[in-house]
Design an enzyme around this catalytic site. Structure first.
Site, PDB file in Angstrom:
ATOM      1  N   ARG A 230       0.837  -1.216   0.000  1.00  0.00           N
ATOM      2  CA  ARG A 230       0.000   0.000   0.000  1.00  0.00           C
ATOM      3  C   ARG A 230       0.869   1.262   0.000  1.00  0.00           C
ATOM      4  NH1 ARG A 230      -4.605   0.493   4.209  1.00  0.00           N
ATOM      5  NH2 ARG A 230      -5.313   2.032   2.716  1.00  0.00           N
TER       6      ARG A 230
ATOM      7  N   HIS B  94      -6.568   8.060  11.349  1.00  0.00           N
ATOM      8  CA  HIS B  94      -6.294   6.623  11.236  1.00  0.00           C
ATOM      9  C   HIS B  94      -4.823   6.338  10.958  1.00  0.00           C
ATOM     10  CE1 HIS B  94     -10.827   5.743  10.285  1.00  0.00           C
ATOM     11  NE2 HIS B  94     -10.600   5.968  11.558  1.00  0.00           N
TER      12      HIS B  94
ATOM     13  N   ALA C  36     -15.646  13.292  -6.993  1.00  0.00           N
ATOM     14  CA  ALA C  36     -14.971  14.248  -6.108  1.00  0.00           C
ATOM     15  C   ALA C  36     -14.173  15.278  -6.908  1.00  0.00           C
ATOM     16  CB  ALA C  36     -14.054  13.500  -5.134  1.00  0.00           C
TER      17      ALA C  36
END
Ligand SMILES: [Zn+2]
Length: 232
Positions: free
Chosen positions: A58, A108, A218
């Site tokens: 990631r 987070h 978005a």
């Protein structure tokens, strides 16, 4: 529109157009794993190599990603709005910062951070983390990604609630409304008198809590909304 203090909550939807998937997407990194295996303290304890491999992948993916027009518009809002603009993000990528945003709270955690599970020391994560890596502070092989996993307390909550109390305008962008406590921020902001707006591809689970909503990509609806705020 006049709003001195603007608090913006962003979720995975704002980074989707930059190519970063989430655990709700089909295909991609998340689809190959169970959430319990790669995003919980128990999963890490059971198989730290698997979890490090997952976040290493990631991290590599996020470093290749570039901010899209929505991130850029929010950075422009922060630079040009006369009041305060704060971003609370559920995302662990660095795309807000890459676009130029300064006031970003990563509730987070972040992929570019490393955390020692033994002494809580934090440092910049190397590109590739391994279970045998030693903490630069205490010397233990107890390093982990500085990511808030399911079952763990999100970061900076006191600061975030203070911002929500002071907010005149609360805007949630690309959030599912399924992950708490972030899903309750709209109610908190509303209780303290903020106008609330959802900008999303489709309605979130908490859409009925918002005073106003706009739907679309978005990269299109966020710049349009920022133009309105700066022009009003
Ligand atoms: Zn340590």
């Amino acid at each position: 529109m006049s709003a001195d203090n603007i608090v913006i909550l962003t979720g995975a939807g704002i980074s989707a157009e930059s190519g970063l998937g989430t655990f709700r997407d089909e295909g991609g990194l998340w689809a190959q794993h169970r959430i319990e295996d790669v995003a919980t303290p128990e999963g890490f304890a059971a198989n730290p190599q698997l979890v490090h491999d997952f976040y290493n992948a990631r991290r590599a993916q996020s470093l290749e990603a570039t901010p899209n027009a929505a991130h850029v518009a929010l950075a422009r809002l922060e630079a040009e709005h006369k009041g305060r603009v704060s971003i609370v993000t559920q995302n662990v990528d660095g795309l807000h910062e890459a676009a130029g945003s300064k006031a970003v709270m990563h509730m987070h955690g972040a992929l570019d951070g490393a955390l020692c599970a033994a002494c809580d020391h934090r440092w910049s994560a190397p590109l590739v983390m391994q279970p045998a890596d030693l903490c630069p502070n205490c010397g233990q092989p107890t390093t982990r990604p500085d990511i808030v996993w399911f079952g763990e307390m999100p970061y900076q909550m006191d600061q975030i609630w203070q911002h929500l109390r002071d907010a005149d305008l609360f805007v949630a962008i690309g959030t599912s409304g399924n992950v708490y406590p972030a899903a309750a921020f709209v109610q908190d902001a509303d209780r303290y008198g903020a106008h609330t707006v959802e900008l999303n591809l489709e309605a979130s689970a908490t859409i009925s809590d918002f005073a106003e909503a706009r739907f679309g990509k978005a990269s299109e609806i966020v710049p349009a909304w920022v133009d309105e705020v700066l022009g009003g």
